[in-house]
Every structure is written in C-alpha cells, then in structure tokens.
Design an enzyme around this catalytic site. Structure first.
Site, PDB file in Angstrom:
ATOM      1  N   TYR A  72       0.798  -1.261   0.173  1.00 59.33           N
ATOM      2  CA  TYR A  72       0.232  -0.066   0.135  1.00 59.33           C
ATOM      3  C   TYR A  72       0.920   1.069   0.155  1.00 59.33           C
ATOM      4  O   TYR A  72       0.609   2.247  -0.513  1.00 59.33           O
ATOM      5  CB  TYR A  72      -0.936  -0.053   1.102  1.00 59.33           C
ATOM      6  CG  TYR A  72      -1.924  -0.836   0.896  1.00 59.33           C
ATOM      7  CD1 TYR A  72      -2.173  -2.423   1.367  1.00 59.33           C
ATOM      8  CD2 TYR A  72      -3.134  -0.164  -0.062  1.00 59.33           C
ATOM      9  CE1 TYR A  72      -3.191  -3.170   1.100  1.00 59.33           C
ATOM     10  CE2 TYR A  72      -4.250  -1.238  -0.082  1.00 59.33           C
ATOM     11  CZ  TYR A  72      -4.265  -2.536   0.261  1.00 59.33           C
ATOM     12  OH  TYR A  72      -5.408  -3.457   0.058  1.00 59.33           O
ATOM     13  N   HIS A 124     -14.688   2.454  -0.976  1.00 61.36           N
ATOM     14  CA  HIS A 124     -13.659   1.400  -0.552  1.00 61.36           C
ATOM     15  C   HIS A 124     -12.326   2.201   0.208  1.00 61.36           C
ATOM     16  O   HIS A 124     -11.339   1.443   0.357  1.00 61.36           O
ATOM     17  CB  HIS A 124     -12.990   0.896  -1.703  1.00 61.36           C
ATOM     18  CG  HIS A 124     -14.124   0.084  -2.537  1.00 61.36           C
ATOM     19  ND1 HIS A 124     -13.974  -0.612  -3.859  1.00 61.36           N
ATOM     20  CD2 HIS A 124     -15.261  -0.727  -2.182  1.00 61.36           C
ATOM     21  CE1 HIS A 124     -14.974  -1.193  -4.248  1.00 61.36           C
ATOM     22  NE2 HIS A 124     -15.858  -1.296  -3.069  1.00 61.36           N
ATOM     23  N   THR A 201     -15.123   1.715 -14.394  1.00 61.23           N
ATOM     24  CA  THR A 201     -15.293   0.610 -13.750  1.00 61.23           C
ATOM     25  C   THR A 201     -15.831  -0.620 -14.406  1.00 61.23           C
ATOM     26  O   THR A 201     -16.476  -0.719 -15.114  1.00 61.23           O
ATOM     27  CB  THR A 201     -16.289   0.949 -12.478  1.00 61.23           C
ATOM     28  OG1 THR A 201     -16.288  -0.340 -11.683  1.00 61.23           O
ATOM     29  CG2 THR A 201     -17.671   1.367 -12.900  1.00 61.23           C
ATOM     30  N   ASN A 226     -15.954   3.722 -20.881  1.00 63.32           N
ATOM     31  CA  ASN A 226     -15.153   2.737 -20.699  1.00 63.32           C
ATOM     32  C   ASN A 226     -14.555   2.156 -22.005  1.00 63.32           C
ATOM     33  O   ASN A 226     -15.430   2.100 -23.041  1.00 63.32           O
ATOM     34  CB  ASN A 226     -15.923   1.590 -20.039  1.00 63.32           C
ATOM     35  CG  ASN A 226     -14.670   0.648 -19.429  1.00 63.32           C
ATOM     36  OD1 ASN A 226     -13.805   0.050 -19.911  1.00 63.32           O
ATOM     37  ND2 ASN A 226     -15.252   0.049 -18.147  1.00 63.32           N
TER      38      ASN A 226
HETATM   39  P1  OAD Z   1     -10.984  -2.731 -12.549  1.00 62.22           P
HETATM   40  O1  OAD Z   1      -9.510  -2.712 -12.854  1.00 62.22           O
HETATM   41  O2  OAD Z   1     -11.672  -3.818 -12.254  1.00 62.22           O
HETATM   42  O3  OAD Z   1     -11.609  -2.008 -13.952  1.00 62.22           O
HETATM   43  C1  OAD Z   1     -11.020  -0.934 -14.440  1.00 62.22           C
HETATM   44  C2  OAD Z   1     -12.119  -0.484 -15.548  1.00 62.22           C
HETATM   45  O4  OAD Z   1     -11.514   1.010 -16.207  1.00 62.22           O
HETATM   46  C3  OAD Z   1     -12.212  -1.508 -16.575  1.00 62.22           C
HETATM   47  O5  OAD Z   1     -13.595  -1.769 -17.251  1.00 62.22           O
HETATM   48  C4  OAD Z   1     -11.304  -0.853 -17.782  1.00 62.22           C
HETATM   49  O6  OAD Z   1     -11.759  -1.224 -18.981  1.00 62.22           O
HETATM   50  C5  OAD Z   1     -11.532   0.677 -17.491  1.00 62.22           C
HETATM   51  N1  OAD Z   1     -10.577   1.475 -18.218  1.00 62.22           N
HETATM   52  C6  OAD Z   1      -9.148   1.415 -18.195  1.00 62.22           C
HETATM   53  N2  OAD Z   1      -8.704   2.576 -18.805  1.00 62.22           N
HETATM   54  C7  OAD Z   1      -9.830   3.592 -18.878  1.00 62.22           C
HETATM   55  C8  OAD Z   1      -9.752   5.010 -19.055  1.00 62.22           C
HETATM   56  N3  OAD Z   1      -8.609   5.368 -19.754  1.00 62.22           N
HETATM   57  N4  OAD Z   1     -11.160   5.426 -19.029  1.00 62.22           N
HETATM   58  C9  OAD Z   1     -12.058   4.787 -18.589  1.00 62.22           C
HETATM   59  N5  OAD Z   1     -12.019   3.594 -18.315  1.00 62.22           N
HETATM   60  C10 OAD Z   1     -10.961   2.639 -18.196  1.00 62.22           C
HETATM   61  O7  OAD Z   1     -11.196  -1.302 -11.367  1.00 62.22           O
HETATM   62  P2  OAD Z   1     -12.747  -1.215 -10.616  1.00 62.22           P
HETATM   63  O8  OAD Z   1     -13.789  -1.298 -11.385  1.00 62.22           O
HETATM   64  O9  OAD Z   1     -12.278   0.213  -9.901  1.00 62.22           O
HETATM   65  O10 OAD Z   1     -12.003  -3.116  -4.632  1.00 62.22           O
HETATM   66  O11 OAD Z   1     -12.463  -2.334  -9.543  1.00 62.22           O
HETATM   67  C11 OAD Z   1     -13.527  -2.163  -8.379  1.00 62.22           C
HETATM   68  C12 OAD Z   1     -13.131  -2.639  -7.117  1.00 62.22           C
HETATM   69  O12 OAD Z   1     -12.335  -3.937  -7.422  1.00 62.22           O
HETATM   70  C13 OAD Z   1     -12.041  -1.928  -6.584  1.00 62.22           C
HETATM   71  O13 OAD Z   1     -12.274  -0.624  -6.008  1.00 62.22           O
HETATM   72  C14 OAD Z   1     -11.176  -2.938  -5.585  1.00 62.22           C
HETATM   73  C15 OAD Z   1     -11.075  -4.144  -6.471  1.00 62.22           C
HETATM   74  O14 OAD Z   1     -11.301  -5.390  -5.603  1.00 62.22           O
HETATM   75  C16 OAD Z   1     -11.260  -3.082  -3.312  1.00 62.22           C
HETATM   76  O15 OAD Z   1     -10.086  -3.045  -3.240  1.00 62.22           O
HETATM   77  C17 OAD Z   1     -12.071  -3.424  -2.109  1.00 62.22           C
END
Ligand code: OAD
Ligand code: ZN
Length: 263
Positions: A72, A124, A201, A226
């Site tokens: 972290y 989170h 996301t 996305n």
């Molecule tokens: P992810 O890594 O699961 O997803 C990231 C998303 O961002 C994907 O759908 C990519 O396609 C998209 N992406 C990548 N580059 C981008 C850009 N330039 N503009 C827009 N979108 C883009 O991350 P999260 O969805 O945030 O939880 O993950 C949700 C949670 O899963 C996190 O908060 C974490 C993890 O477990 C905890 O730590 C509790």
C-alpha cells in the site's frame, strides 16, 4: 480536429443539460490516465503482478503486515506522484453546472479531491486515512512521499500513536464491509438522480456495482464510459467507448457546459 463531442448522443447531451441531480460513479479507470494502475486490466493491472486476494485481506495483514503495508505504501507513493487528469477535472467542473452532483468512487486515491470535487463518497476507503488495526485511532502520515518504496519491498507498518498496535491502510479489504456513511449516501444519491455516469469501472465488484442498477430501477438514465465492455453494457442507456480523459470534456461541451481549464 474532430468535433470533440460529435460522438455524444443527443439524448444524453440533453439529459445532462436538463439534469437536476447527477451521480458520477467512478472506478480505477478514471485514474488510469494519471498513471495509476487499475486492478483487472490484463497487462497493466495491479493484479497482473500481484495476487490482490492474497494482499487485500485482514488475514494477509495479520500474517504478513510488512508485505501488505509495503504494497500500500508503494501504491500511495504512486498516487502522491500522480496528477488529476482531464476526467477528474471535468467531473469537478460538472459540479458548477448541475444543481446536485454526487461523486461516488471505488478508488482509494484522492485525485477527485485534488481536481476540486468535494463531498466524494469513498466506498472502498482511502490510502490517505491510515488507522490503528486495534483501537481504530486515525493516524497521520508524518512524511509526504513515502521513502520511494519499490514494488514488492517489505515495510513494517508504524505503531499506533495511542496503543502501539500496527497501523493499517484505511482501505476496505475483501470480506470487510463498506463504510456505512459513504454507502448510505451513495445509495440515496443513486435512487434520487436523473442521470448516473458510470466511469472507468468493470462493474464486477458488489455491492458497489449495485449503484447503476439502483439508478435504473429508480428511472434514471445511465451512461457508461469505458474503452471496454462490462456487464453494465446490456442495461446502460448509453455506452461511450473510450478513455475517460478524452470523453468527459466532450460530454460537458455537448451539454453546452464549458470544459475544464487545462492546467
Ligand atoms: P478494474 O480494474 O476492475 O476496472 C477498471 C475499468 O476501467 C475496466 O473496465 C477498464 O476497461 C476501464 N478503463 C481502463 N482505462 C480506462 C480509461 N482510460 N478510461 C475509462 N475507463 C478505463 O477497477 P474497478 O472497477 O475500479 O476493490 O475495481 C472495483 C474494485 O475491485 C476496486 O475498488 C477494488 C477491486 O477489488 C477493493 O479494493 C475493495
Ligand atoms: Zn491503537
């Protein structure tokens, strides 16, 4: 230069222009263009190099506090070196044009706040809110940038200033519940908005991923930004394929809102 908002559907532009209450719901993708790794992106995602399930749990911290704390601190150093990008700035700018804007994020960085957004609901937790693993006392980071930890370096967590136990990151780990205030605020906003923008996301992690569904059930328009498809595609009214830092300024312009000033 292509008209920046020619790809924004007119119905979405009008909905944004007329919206009284908007929810912006973000994930790691909104910080990707600030150089911060997402979780699940195959090549660049954090999880391609680490097994987050093995690191982001209370059990992992109990058995290997120095590995978890070091991970972290490495992520915190990344955030401290990063700058908000055009998507964060556009989201902050949106608050000047929409009577009620609520920003809800799954991210543990502070880039929304550093771009000027206020009242951000962190579902989170935050890298910037360490607390004692025993008495829960909030702790203050003495330093600015952590001593440049490289990936994978072990760092012993500091001792609580009140009881001496190990300090833990202020983030939500797997198996832990979301902060009640943030979750209740997010649910209320999603159930009372006209428009929800789901930005960057993968829409895979619950309960956070429930928010767009709640907005849809309450009759709101949902638009997703996305570059890739997610499970939300099938239900969102609009799926804008592309990077948030490119699309967001154009989305504001399509509603007649002046885009954010570039620093
Ligand atoms: P992810 O890594 O699961 O997803 C990231 C998303 O961002 C994907 O759908 C990519 O396609 C998209 N992406 C990548 N580059 C981008 C850009 N330039 N503009 C827009 N979108 C883009 O991350 P999260 O969805 O945030 O939880 O993950 C949700 C949670 O899963 C996190 O908060 C974490 C993890 O477990 C905890 O730590 C509790
Ligand atoms: Zn303590």
């Amino acid at each position: 230069m292509k008209n920046p908002h020619q790809d924004i559907p007119a119905t979405l532009a009008r909905a944004l222009q007329e919206a009284r209450r908007v929810v912006v719901f973000t994930g790691a993708g909104v910080s990707a263009e600030s150089g911060i790794a997402t979780f699940r992106d195959a090549l660049t995602g954090l999880w391609s190099r680490f097994d987050a399930q093995a690191l982001a749990t209370p059990e992992a911290f109990r058995s290997h506090p120095d590995i978890v704390w070091g991970w972290y601190e490495w992520r915190r150093a990344q955030v401290l070196r990063a700058e908000p990008n055009a998507a964060h700035r556009a989201i902050s700018q949106l608050a000047r044009h929409v009577p009620g804007l609520t920003v809800v994020t799954q991210n543990v960085d502070d880039l929304h706040e550093r771009a000027g957004s206020t009242g951000v609901a962190h579902l989170h937790g935050s890298l910037h809110a360490p607390r004692c693993s025993a008495c829960e006392a909030p702790q203050i980071f003495a330093d600015g940038i952590p001593s440049e930890p490289e990936e994978g370096r072990r760092i012993a967590p500091p001792a609580c200033t009140r009881c001496g136990s190990a300090v833990r990151p202020g983030v939500v780990w797997f198996g832990e519940s979301l902060p009640g205030d943030a979750w209740n605020a997010a649910i209320h906003a999603a159930e009372h908005c006209d428009l929800l923008l789901s930005i960057g996301t993968s829409a895979l992690v619950y309960p956070a991923a429930e928010l767009p569904q709640r907005a849809l059930a309450a009759g709101a328009m949902v638009a997703q930004i996305n570059p890739a498809a997610t499970p939300l595609d099938a239900r969102a009214h609009h799926n804008l394929r592309g990077a948030a830092a490119e699309i967001m300024p154009g989305l504001l312009a399509s509603a007649g809102f002046e885009p954010p000033q570039t620093p």
